[in-house]
Write an enzyme that holds these catalytic residues in place. Structure first.
Site, PDB file in Angstrom:
ATOM      1  N   SER A 250       5.407  -1.556   4.644  1.00 55.68           N
ATOM      2  CA  SER A 250       5.321  -2.787   5.436  1.00 55.68           C
ATOM      3  C   SER A 250       6.648  -3.547   5.374  1.00 55.68           C
ATOM      4  CB  SER A 250       4.172  -3.667   4.949  1.00 55.68           C
ATOM      5  OG  SER A 250       4.357  -4.013   3.602  1.00 55.68           O
TER       6      SER A 250
ATOM      7  N   ASP B 209      12.435   4.897   4.416  1.00 56.89           N
ATOM      8  CA  ASP B 209      11.435   4.093   5.116  1.00 56.89           C
ATOM      9  C   ASP B 209      12.015   3.461   6.380  1.00 56.89           C
ATOM     10  OD1 ASP B 209      10.065   4.763   2.847  1.00 56.89           O
ATOM     11  OD2 ASP B 209      10.209   2.782   1.932  1.00 56.89           O
TER      12      ASP B 209
ATOM     13  N   ALA C  56       0.820  -1.217   0.000  1.00 53.25           N
ATOM     14  CA  ALA C  56       0.000   0.000   0.000  1.00 53.25           C
ATOM     15  C   ALA C  56       0.849   1.260   0.000  1.00 53.25           C
ATOM     16  CB  ALA C  56      -0.934  -0.004   1.207  1.00 53.25           C
TER      17      ALA C  56
HETATM   18  C1  GLA Z   1       9.957   3.745  -1.575  1.00 47.10           C
HETATM   19  C2  GLA Z   1      11.416   3.588  -1.181  1.00 47.10           C
HETATM   20  C3  GLA Z   1      11.928   4.860  -0.509  1.00 47.10           C
HETATM   21  C4  GLA Z   1      11.631   6.096  -1.359  1.00 47.10           C
HETATM   22  C5  GLA Z   1      10.177   6.102  -1.820  1.00 47.10           C
HETATM   23  C6  GLA Z   1       9.903   7.201  -2.807  1.00 47.10           C
HETATM   24  O1  GLA Z   1       9.158   3.880  -0.421  1.00 47.10           O
HETATM   25  O2  GLA Z   1      11.569   2.502  -0.300  1.00 47.10           O
HETATM   26  O3  GLA Z   1      13.308   4.744  -0.263  1.00 47.10           O
HETATM   27  O4  GLA Z   1      12.509   6.191  -2.434  1.00 47.10           O
HETATM   28  O5  GLA Z   1       9.798   4.883  -2.417  1.00 47.10           O
HETATM   29  O6  GLA Z   1      10.042   8.438  -2.187  1.00 47.10           O
END
Ligand code: GLA
Length: 384
Positions: free
Chosen positions: A128, A173, A124
């Site tokens: 996760s 993330d 999503a």
């Molecule tokens: C994913 C990647 C992040 C980032 C985003 C886009 O979530 O895991 O490192 O690059 O896309 O901002």
């Protein structure tokens, strides 16, 4: 799920109690998309939703994994030969990759029994995968008595995803999952991981932060993410900078004039203006003006849709409908190609936004999205 329930699930699966239970949250990125792969700035917050890992150490070097409630299914058992890049695929690659990356970083770790549960929506755009990696990293470090600082944890988890799972993601993330603090957004410089907690409390301003999970599944590994990333690197090379974060916003027009083709110009324009939008969002939050973040979300979405080209019809529809039902701004969040939209709405319009989005998706024949309000949750932690 409580720590008790996670420990009980562990005991049902493995027949002995765990030595601890750890949790790591998913994240929603308020703004700053595809800037982390350009050493730029991001502004995510942790979700209240987490992945939980209950764990006990093993002295035979093996990793036994179980996920979910049913002791009859959801198993993976990995020996030394499986704990190398390319040898394990599917969901087990994430925990296996973390153990591999910890060992690669010089940490002497035996094996472990791990029970995995969680409520972070999968596929999503809400991280996760990073939540799973970070929960496992904390659990493995915790059972082995290793002290890992949050930066090292994030780097190890990113390495697991890049080199073991094979997804060339940035560091946003994993850092969000380990470093976020409740009631705050994380203003992160992805070049050196310096960060500041920015108070973020839309409820106190009479607002709601809504997430619309379109239920369109993206596959980061499908090449589009890597292709955007490579395009940005080509742009940086053409401009003679280490990364696009080094192109100042007030020199953007000069930089664009020096690029040979319109595709590269569009990628560079997105990244440089997005770093600027992060700066402005932080400035507005620091000034206590949460509402003023709305227009930045809209501008960010237009840039991701038109210049970076990572949106899709369902995301565009959710953004347009949320805004026409009273949101102050909305944008896709995460890597795109599906996943979620984040919208900022006056509290009294939140139900209208939800109703309007559900209605528009039904009329368009799309799957029913999931709409929920979020508050900024806590980062990864030991629960028991
Ligand atoms: C994913 C990647 C992040 C980032 C985003 C886009 O979530 O895991 O490192 O690059 O896309 O901002």
């Amino acid at each position: 799920m409580s720590a008790r329930a996670a420990a009980d699930a562990f005991e049902r699966a493995f027949g002995h109690p765990p030595t601890g239970v750890w949790a790591a949250p998913g994240r929603v990125n308020l703004i700053g998309e595809y800037t982390d792969v350009n050493e730029g700035f991001v502004l995510p917050l942790a979700l209240p939703h987490t992945v939980r890992a209950a764990a006990a150490p093993r002295d035979d070097g093996r990793l036994r994994l179980h996920r979910g409630d049913d002791p009859a299914t959801g198993w993976a058992e990995l020996g030394p030969a499986d704990l190398a890049p390319g040898r394990t695929t599917g969901w087990a690659a994430y925990p296996a990759g973390v153990l591999w990356a910890l060992r690669e970083a010089g940490h002497e770790l035996g094996g472990a029994d791990l029970q995995i549960d969680g409520d972070v929506p999968q596929g999503a755009g809400l991280s996760s995968s990073a939540a799973l990696e970070c929960a496992v990293a904390l659990a493995l470090a915790g059972t082995a008595g290793l002290g890992l600082d949050p930066r090292e944890t994030a780097r190890i988890c990113q390495r697991a995803e890049n080199a073991f799972v094979g997804v060339p993601c940035g560091i946003m993330d994993q850092t969000a999952s380990v470093s976020c603090v409740a009631g705050h957004a994380l203003h992160l410089d992805t070049r050196d991981l310096a960060h500041r907690q920015v108070p973020f409390d839309p409820e106190a301003a009479g607002l709601r932060l809504l997430v619309v999970d379109t239920r369109v599944k993206h596959a980061l590994a499908d090449g589009a993410y890597a292709q955007r990333r490579a395009g940005c690197e080509a742009g940086a090379r053409a401009l003679g900078v280490r990364a696009l974060r080094d192109v100042p916003h007030d020199r953007l027009e000069d930089a664009l004039d020096r690029l040979p083709d319109s595709g590269l110009r569009a990628l560079v324009r997105h990244v440089v203006t997005e770093d600027e939008r992060v700066r402005q969002a932080v400035e507005r939050l620091d000034a206590g003006d949460v509402r003023a973040v709305g227009p930045l979300l809209d501008a960010g979405h237009a840039s991701l849709r038109d210049d970076f080209r990572v949106s899709c019809p369902e995301l565009d529809l959710a953004v347009a409908v949320a805004n026409s039902a009273g949101a102050l701004g909305a944008r896709m969040t995460g890597a795109g190609f599906g996943g979620s939209v984040v919208a900022l709405a006056p509290a009294e319009r939140a139900a209208d936004v939800e109703r309007a989005v559900l209605g528009a998706f039904a009329r368009a024949g799309h799957a029913r999205p999931r709409v929920f309000a979020v508050v900024a949750g806590a980062g990864a932690r030991r629960l028991a």
